[in-house]
Design an enzyme around this catalytic site. Structure first.
Site, PDB file in Angstrom:
ATOM      1  N   THR A   1      56.925 -12.735 -39.907  1.00 50.18           N
ATOM      2  CA  THR A   1      57.904 -12.537 -40.973  1.00 50.18           C
ATOM      3  C   THR A   1      58.606 -11.209 -40.733  1.00 50.18           C
ATOM      4  OG1 THR A   1      58.217 -12.357 -43.374  1.00 50.18           O
ATOM      5  CG2 THR A   1      56.290 -11.300 -42.485  1.00 50.18           C
TER       6      THR A   1
ATOM      7  N   ASP B   1      52.485 -18.606 -45.801  1.00 51.87           N
ATOM      8  CA  ASP B   1      53.498 -19.260 -46.616  1.00 51.87           C
ATOM      9  C   ASP B   1      52.936 -19.284 -48.024  1.00 51.87           C
ATOM     10  OD1 ASP B   1      56.112 -20.487 -46.649  1.00 51.87           O
ATOM     11  OD2 ASP B   1      55.064 -22.255 -47.386  1.00 51.87           O
TER      12      ASP B   1
HETATM   13  P1  IMP Z   1      57.615 -17.492 -48.379  1.00 52.80           P
HETATM   14  O1  IMP Z   1      58.232 -16.230 -47.902  1.00 52.80           O
HETATM   15  O2  IMP Z   1      58.138 -18.719 -47.774  1.00 52.80           O
HETATM   16  O3  IMP Z   1      56.112 -17.422 -48.377  1.00 52.80           O
HETATM   17  O4  IMP Z   1      58.075 -17.646 -49.882  1.00 52.80           O
HETATM   18  C1  IMP Z   1      57.409 -17.003 -50.831  1.00 52.80           C
HETATM   19  C2  IMP Z   1      58.172 -17.017 -52.122  1.00 52.80           C
HETATM   20  O5  IMP Z   1      57.215 -17.225 -53.151  1.00 52.80           O
HETATM   21  C3  IMP Z   1      58.796 -15.639 -52.371  1.00 52.80           C
HETATM   22  O6  IMP Z   1      60.165 -15.619 -52.092  1.00 52.80           O
HETATM   23  C4  IMP Z   1      58.533 -15.412 -53.838  1.00 52.80           C
HETATM   24  O7  IMP Z   1      59.571 -15.981 -54.578  1.00 52.80           O
HETATM   25  C5  IMP Z   1      57.261 -16.219 -54.114  1.00 52.80           C
HETATM   26  N1  IMP Z   1      56.064 -15.350 -53.982  1.00 52.80           N
HETATM   27  C6  IMP Z   1      55.103 -15.383 -53.020  1.00 52.80           C
HETATM   28  N2  IMP Z   1      54.170 -14.443 -53.227  1.00 52.80           N
HETATM   29  C7  IMP Z   1      54.554 -13.772 -54.328  1.00 52.80           C
HETATM   30  C8  IMP Z   1      53.990 -12.659 -55.036  1.00 52.80           C
HETATM   31  O8  IMP Z   1      52.963 -12.050 -54.683  1.00 52.80           O
HETATM   32  N3  IMP Z   1      54.672 -12.278 -56.112  1.00 52.80           N
HETATM   33  C9  IMP Z   1      55.807 -12.886 -56.554  1.00 52.80           C
HETATM   34  N4  IMP Z   1      56.371 -13.910 -55.931  1.00 52.80           N
HETATM   35  C10 IMP Z   1      55.752 -14.357 -54.819  1.00 52.80           C
END
Ligand code: IMP
Length: 193
Positions: free
Chosen positions: A7, A70
């Site tokens: 990431t 994810d």
């Molecule tokens: P990823 O980057 O595909 O894992 O998407 C994760 C999405 O889930 C982020 O853009 C946030 O909107 C939400 N998310 C994941 N972890 C957190 C957290 O610890 N706090 C708040 N939102 C989260």
């Protein structure tokens, strides 16, 4: 040991490094490692997306350890929404819009039916190509309105006990979060391997 995090999200790098650096791991982002690809998150589960991201990066390295995660929010009343669409819920990438949409969909829903959890799937690919997959969770409830200034994403509307994730200090969130729980499971798995 050096670990490439699949990431470029600085929030994730900070949270994951805060947990892993005291244990002697050096965590770098994919761009720090000179890898500039964006992997399509086409999976229908968090675990599938974590694997897709980890494998795409691993295939571009010279057998480096890669960690991909994810994550997202699952709300029971909304049958698991926003789920794997957490980062693009309602067709936008804006955190405030996401939170407004959730609060609108839960408008009038009583406290006991506002149960939710953050979920974090992690996929670690070891230098020898072995894949370790784990999933951490953190249970909470959706608030009636946003509160707090810390954190990111859905933190202001996610109640962990009587405070939102955006109200508690980062080090406390890092001890109890879905990511922390996933990392604990990953470390256990690495230690027993
Ligand atoms: P990823 O980057 O595909 O894992 O998407 C994760 C999405 O889930 C982020 O853009 C946030 O909107 C939400 N998310 C994941 N972890 C957190 C957290 O610890 N706090 C708040 N939102 C989260």
């Amino acid at each position: 040991m050096r670990i490439i995090l699949a990431t470029n999200n600085k929030n994730k790098l900070r949270e994951i490094s805060q947990i892993l650096s005291p244990l002697g791991y050096e965590v770098v982002t994919q761009s720090d490692a000179g890898i500039n690809i964006e992997v399509d998150e086409t999976g229908v589960t968090f675990a599938e997306n974590a694997y897709l991201k980890a494998k795409a990066i691993f295939d571009l390295t010279d057998n480096c350890c890669v960690l991909a995660d994810d994550s997202g929010l699952m709300i029971d009343y909304l049958n698991g929404e926003p789920g794997v669409y957490s980062a693009r819920y309602g067709g936008t990438k804006n955190d405030k819009d996401h939170n407004d949409l959730v609060l609108k969909k839960l408008s009038g829903v009583p406290d006991e039916k506002r149960t939710a959890r953050f979920v974090c799937a992690m996929c670690f690919i070891k230098a020898d190509g072995e894949v370790i997959a784990v999933e951490g969770k953190c249970e909470g409830k959706i608030a009636a309105e946003p509160s707090g200034e810390n954190g990111f994403g859905y933190d202001p509307i996610f109640m962990f006990g009587d405070k939102s994730f955006a109200e508690i200090p980062a080090d406390e969130k890092n001890r109890v979060s879905h990511r922390a729980n996933a990392i604990k499971m990953l470390l256990q798995s690495l230690n027993t391997n």
